[in-house]
Scaffold this motif. Structure first.
Motif, PDB file in Angstrom:
ATOM      1  N   ASN A 108       0.825  -1.213   0.000  1.00  8.62           N
ATOM      2  CA  ASN A 108       0.000   0.000   0.000  1.00  8.62           C
ATOM      3  C   ASN A 108       0.857   1.261   0.000  1.00  8.62           C
ATOM      4  O   ASN A 108       0.434   2.300  -0.508  1.00  8.62           O
ATOM      5  CB  ASN A 108      -0.945  -0.004   1.197  1.00  8.62           C
ATOM      6  N   ALA A 109       2.054   1.162   0.574  1.00  8.94           N
ATOM      7  CA  ALA A 109       2.959   2.313   0.570  1.00  8.94           C
ATOM      8  C   ALA A 109       3.338   2.688  -0.864  1.00  8.94           C
ATOM      9  O   ALA A 109       3.430   3.877  -1.205  1.00  8.94           O
ATOM     10  CB  ALA A 109       4.210   2.003   1.385  1.00  8.94           C
ATOM     11  N   PHE A 110       3.567   1.683  -1.697  1.00  7.34           N
ATOM     12  CA  PHE A 110       3.914   1.947  -3.093  1.00  7.34           C
ATOM     13  C   PHE A 110       2.709   2.448  -3.884  1.00  7.34           C
ATOM     14  O   PHE A 110       2.755   3.524  -4.498  1.00  7.34           O
ATOM     15  CB  PHE A 110       4.482   0.684  -3.749  1.00  7.34           C
ATOM     16  N   VAL A 111       1.631   1.672  -3.885  1.00 10.96           N
ATOM     17  CA  VAL A 111       0.493   2.033  -4.732  1.00 10.96           C
ATOM     18  C   VAL A 111      -0.205   3.297  -4.222  1.00 10.96           C
ATOM     19  O   VAL A 111      -0.840   4.015  -5.000  1.00 10.96           O
ATOM     20  CB  VAL A 111      -0.500   0.866  -4.837  1.00 10.96           C
ATOM     21  N   GLY A 112      -0.072   3.581  -2.922  1.00 10.31           N
ATOM     22  CA  GLY A 112      -0.689   4.784  -2.381  1.00 10.31           C
ATOM     23  C   GLY A 112      -0.046   6.066  -2.849  1.00 10.31           C
ATOM     24  O   GLY A 112      -0.611   7.156  -2.682  1.00 10.31           O
ATOM     25  N   SER A 113       1.142   5.961  -3.445  1.00  6.75           N
ATOM     26  CA  SER A 113       1.828   7.163  -3.933  1.00  6.75           C
ATOM     27  C   SER A 113       1.481   7.477  -5.389  1.00  6.75           C
ATOM     28  O   SER A 113       2.044   8.397  -5.978  1.00  6.75           O
ATOM     29  CB  SER A 113       3.344   6.994  -3.803  1.00  6.75           C
ATOM     30  N   PHE A 114       0.515   6.738  -5.957  1.00  6.04           N
ATOM     31  CA  PHE A 114       0.099   6.966  -7.346  1.00  6.04           C
ATOM     32  C   PHE A 114      -0.290   8.417  -7.600  1.00  6.04           C
ATOM     33  O   PHE A 114       0.166   9.053  -8.564  1.00  6.04           O
ATOM     34  CB  PHE A 114      -1.067   6.033  -7.694  1.00  6.04           C
ATOM     35  N   VAL A 115      -1.157   8.961  -6.740  1.00  9.32           N
ATOM     36  CA  VAL A 115      -1.658  10.320  -6.953  1.00  9.32           C
ATOM     37  C   VAL A 115      -0.534  11.343  -6.850  1.00  9.32           C
ATOM     38  O   VAL A 115      -0.460  12.290  -7.640  1.00  9.32           O
ATOM     39  CB  VAL A 115      -2.785  10.649  -5.947  1.00  9.32           C
ATOM     40  N   VAL A 116       0.378  11.156  -5.891  1.00 13.35           N
ATOM     41  CA  VAL A 116       1.483  12.101  -5.714  1.00 13.35           C
ATOM     42  C   VAL A 116       2.388  12.094  -6.940  1.00 13.35           C
ATOM     43  O   VAL A 116       2.761  13.153  -7.462  1.00 13.35           O
ATOM     44  CB  VAL A 116       2.283  11.773  -4.442  1.00 13.35           C
ATOM     45  N   PHE A 117       2.748  10.926  -7.424  1.00 11.58           N
ATOM     46  CA  PHE A 117       3.621  10.845  -8.601  1.00 11.58           C
ATOM     47  C   PHE A 117       2.952  11.444  -9.836  1.00 11.58           C
ATOM     48  O   PHE A 117       3.590  12.163 -10.611  1.00 11.58           O
ATOM     49  CB  PHE A 117       4.011   9.392  -8.868  1.00 11.58           C
ATOM     50  N   SER A 118       1.685  11.137 -10.036  1.00 16.99           N
ATOM     51  CA  SER A 118       1.013  11.647 -11.235  1.00 16.99           C
ATOM     52  C   SER A 118       0.896  13.167 -11.208  1.00 16.99           C
ATOM     53  O   SER A 118       1.163  13.830 -12.219  1.00 16.99           O
ATOM     54  CB  SER A 118      -0.372  11.003 -11.385  1.00 16.99           C
ATOM     55  N   THR A 119       0.526  13.734 -10.054  1.00 15.16           N
ATOM     56  CA  THR A 119       0.377  15.191  -9.999  1.00 15.16           C
ATOM     57  C   THR A 119       1.725  15.901 -10.088  1.00 15.16           C
ATOM     58  O   THR A 119       1.813  16.995 -10.650  1.00 15.16           O
ATOM     59  CB  THR A 119      -0.357  15.610  -8.717  1.00 15.16           C
ATOM     60  N   LEU A 120       2.782  15.292  -9.558  1.00 15.80           N
ATOM     61  CA  LEU A 120       4.112  15.881  -9.723  1.00 15.80           C
ATOM     62  C   LEU A 120       4.505  15.933 -11.195  1.00 15.80           C
ATOM     63  O   LEU A 120       5.112  16.910 -11.660  1.00 15.80           O
ATOM     64  CB  LEU A 120       5.144  15.085  -8.932  1.00 15.80           C
ATOM     65  N   SER A 121       4.152  14.896 -11.942  1.00 12.50           N
ATOM     66  CA  SER A 121       4.461  14.917 -13.372  1.00 12.50           C
ATOM     67  C   SER A 121       3.644  15.980 -14.090  1.00 12.50           C
ATOM     68  O   SER A 121       4.138  16.632 -15.019  1.00 12.50           O
ATOM     69  CB  SER A 121       4.213  13.534 -13.986  1.00 12.50           C
ATOM     70  N   TYR A 122       2.393  16.190 -13.659  1.00 13.15           N
ATOM     71  CA  TYR A 122       1.553  17.206 -14.303  1.00 13.15           C
ATOM     72  C   TYR A 122       2.087  18.613 -14.066  1.00 13.15           C
ATOM     73  O   TYR A 122       2.157  19.431 -14.992  1.00 13.15           O
ATOM     74  CB  TYR A 122       0.113  17.112 -13.788  1.00 13.15           C
ATOM     75  N   ILE A 123       2.480  18.890 -12.824  1.00 15.42           N
ATOM     76  CA  ILE A 123       2.965  20.238 -12.537  1.00 15.42           C
ATOM     77  C   ILE A 123       4.308  20.498 -13.210  1.00 15.42           C
ATOM     78  O   ILE A 123       4.666  21.649 -13.479  1.00 15.42           O
ATOM     79  CB  ILE A 123       3.055  20.489 -11.016  1.00 15.42           C
ATOM     80  N   SER A 124       5.039  19.438 -13.522  1.00 15.79           N
ATOM     81  CA  SER A 124       6.305  19.611 -14.235  1.00 15.79           C
ATOM     82  C   SER A 124       6.087  20.164 -15.631  1.00 15.79           C
ATOM     83  O   SER A 124       6.979  20.816 -16.202  1.00 15.79           O
ATOM     84  CB  SER A 124       7.047  18.269 -14.336  1.00 15.79           C
ATOM     85  N   ALA A 125       4.909  19.912 -16.197  1.00 20.99           N
ATOM     86  CA  ALA A 125       4.582  20.459 -17.514  1.00 20.99           C
ATOM     87  C   ALA A 125       3.817  21.772 -17.411  1.00 20.99           C
ATOM     88  O   ALA A 125       4.105  22.730 -18.132  1.00 20.99           O
ATOM     89  CB  ALA A 125       3.767  19.441 -18.314  1.00 20.99           C
ATOM     90  N   ILE A 126       2.841  21.822 -16.497  1.00 23.25           N
ATOM     91  CA  ILE A 126       1.977  23.005 -16.405  1.00 23.25           C
ATOM     92  C   ILE A 126       2.699  24.176 -15.740  1.00 23.25           C
ATOM     93  O   ILE A 126       2.555  25.331 -16.160  1.00 23.25           O
ATOM     94  CB  ILE A 126       0.691  22.668 -15.625  1.00 23.25           C
ATOM     95  N   GLY A 127       3.488  23.897 -14.686  1.00 22.91           N
ATOM     96  CA  GLY A 127       4.182  24.960 -13.958  1.00 22.91           C
ATOM     97  C   GLY A 127       5.113  25.775 -14.834  1.00 22.91           C
ATOM     98  O   GLY A 127       5.000  27.014 -14.899  1.00 22.91           O
ATOM     99  N   PRO A 128       6.052  25.152 -15.541  1.00 20.94           N
ATOM    100  CA  PRO A 128       6.930  25.929 -16.437  1.00 20.94           C
ATOM    101  C   PRO A 128       6.163  26.621 -17.555  1.00 20.94           C
ATOM    102  O   PRO A 128       6.562  27.696 -18.011  1.00 20.94           O
ATOM    103  CB  PRO A 128       7.875  24.857 -17.004  1.00 20.94           C
TER     104      PRO A 128
END
Length: 527
Positions: free
Chosen positions: A404-424
């Motif tokens: 659960n520690a691994f799969v529970g980080s799905f949302v954090v990883f996905s949103t970090l990838s999104y802000i990497s594109a939207i933020g810049p």
């Protein structure tokens, strides 16, 4: 096909002008067949998102954060933010349609100076998100099948290995469909769309009619809409509400999935944004109606949240139908769409890893970056994704907390990838991308991008808070640990690979216009 030495040299030169436009002009370099239509790519989005089934599979966790009213209102709130994120990603998909998705957009929006590094991190974060997403849905299916067996065997005590066996079967069945049935994937996803829409319709009708016939009756309006309950140790209901939005984010947080099929659909600059809109709209409507129906069918909440069942949704269906056959039937109705979701996850995860590999951003990129000439898909990359999910399943047998520690980080990883594109994109004043057919003009684009970034920055922190107080080793939220640990790994890999061959998505000039060129790897003659 290979890019000759002169093209490689030109591609590596720094560019001062903006990136943009469409992959249709680079058709001479395509490696994937364009098998998908607007309908089938929309089906991929709806099937992979599968919002109502994802919520149903994690309903007990969601109910802890405010009861049924909390689940409903938290889902509505998080959906609004994800519509904004989806719109921000859709305009990038329209301007730069690529199988790399956020990886390529994050390589472009920061500009030539920072694009390589930001895109590298975004690509790996996005890949980990999809791997963990695939593993989490496989675990839901595993628990669902074990629960179906338990309905007719009340003395049966489920063990982790029971779930693991089902997990392996569905993981490799889905992976093999993606590996060996590439041309059939559009039809399979159209079938999955039917399962999702028919499944939610059947479930709503059964849960809306059966309680009155069985004598159990319906829950009260107050229970569904007003009775807030949050026994998780936090004293602030506002914080509980914000924490509960994580459950909704898990179910709606995949707006980038169909962007990874941009090279497999005609006119992706138009059709991908339409597909994203269809995915988000259908997901919201079906999930809201589904939740209302099952909440009114609950006659006793305590057995649902007591933890006595490994799959609490089975308890809700049992209360709704008062029959074993009805319970198993409704579980089967949610099982079939979830299997289609796993297929969609492997489509996305495999193409994400393949895109990274063809840009030499992964270990063994020469193998992972190939397209199989026989099966016409990223065979090796998809196979590796199945192997990684199998390893995660083995972790589940040893410790469900670690899994659960691994799969529970799905949302954090996905949103970090999104802000990497939207933020810049926002910080560069939206100037590094040539607008596509879908573009939010004027201040609207700045506002939408700004709100998306603010949401991600705030909730990436909130989603790492402990699930309940007092904190124990079993209920601790390890998302920060997993995210931080894997980001350290990405950083180390960047320090090694950044100066040893990784150039990122390279730009070429065709017809006087600078566009994104996807670096090419040879099409293998065999897998």
């Amino acid at each position: 096909m290979e890019v000759d030495a002169k093209q490689k040299e030109d591609a590596a030169l720094p560019r001062d002008s903006s990136f943009g436009e469409t992959l249709d002009e680079v058709s001479a370099h395509e490696q994937l067949d364009r098998n998908f239509s607007l309908l089938s790519i929309s089906a991929v989005g709806i099937v992979t998102g599968n919002t109502w089934a994802a919520l149903g599979g994690s309903i007990a966790v969601a109910i802890y954060n405010g009861g049924p009213p909390g689940v409903l209102y938290e889902f509505i709130a998080v959906s609004v933010f994800y519509w904004i994120i989806a719109a921000s990603l859709a305009e990038l998909a329209s301007a730069v349609p690529s199988s790399g998705g956020v990886y390529h957009w994050a390589s472009i929006t920061p500009g030539p100076r920072w694009g390589r590094m930001v895109g590298f991190f975004a690509g790996w974060w996005n890949f980990f998100a999809w791997i963990f997403g695939a593993a989490s849905v496989s675990a839901i299916v595993g628990n669902c099948t074990v629960a179906m067996y338990g309905v007719y065997h009340p003395d049966f005590t489920p063990s982790a290995w029971h779930v693991f066996v089902s997990y392996l079967i569905v993981t490799w069945s889905s992976c093999c469909i993606v590996l060996f049935a590439n041309k059939a994937l559009p039809a399979i996803n159209n079938m999955g769309l039917f399962f999702i829409l028919a499944g939610v319709f059947i479930t709503i009708v059964v849960c809306a009619t059966m309680p009155s016939r069985t004598g159990n009756g319906y829950a009260s309006n107050d229970f569904v809409w007003r009775d807030w309950s949050a026994d998780i140790g936090y004293t602030s209901d506002g914080l509980v509400f914000l924490l509960g939005m994580l459950n909704g984010a898990y179910s709606v947080g995949t707006p980038d999935c169909i962007s990874h099929l941009s090279e497999e659909i005609p006119r992706p600059e138009v059709n991908v944004p339409k597909g994203i809109a269809a995915q988000m709209g259908a997901g919201f409507v079906t999930a809201i109606l589904y939740m209302i129906a099952i909440f009114y069918a609950i006659s006793d909440l305590d057995p649902v949240v007591s933890g006595a069942s490994n799959f609490p949704l089975a308890v809700i269906y049992s209360q709704a139908t008062s029959s074993n056959a009805g319970t198993v039937g409704l579980l089967l109705v949610i099982l079939l769409p979830l299997i289609c979701t796993i297929i969609g996850c492997y489509i996305t995860a495999g193409r994400t890893l393949w895109t990274l590999a063809r840009d030499d951003a992964t270990p063994f990129s020469g193998h992972l970056g190939r397209i199989s000439a026989t099966w016409r898909n990223p065979f090796n990359a998809t196979l590796v994704c199945g192997g990684v999910c199998t390893v995660l399943g083995c972790i589940y047998v040893g410790s469900s907390t670690a899994f659960n520690a691994f799969v529970g980080s799905f949302v954090v990883f996905s949103t970090l990838s999104y802000i990497s594109a939207i933020g810049p994109h926002l910080l560069s004043k939206r100037s590094n991308v040539v607008p596509g057919p879908f573009w939010m003009k004027g201040m609207l684009g700045f506002i939408m991008n700004g709100v998306a970034c603010c949401y991600i920055l705030v909730f990436v922190v909130i989603y790492c808070f402990p699930y309940a107080l007092p904190v124990t080793a079993a209920n601790m939220n390890y998302s920060c640990l997993i995210t931080g640990g894997l980001t350290i790994f990405i950083t180390a890999w960047w320090l090694w690979k950044g100066g040893r061959g990784y150039k990122g998505p390279r730009a070429i000039v065709i017809g006087g216009s600078e566009i994104v060129d996807l670096p090419r790897s040879d099409v293998s003659e065999k897998v």
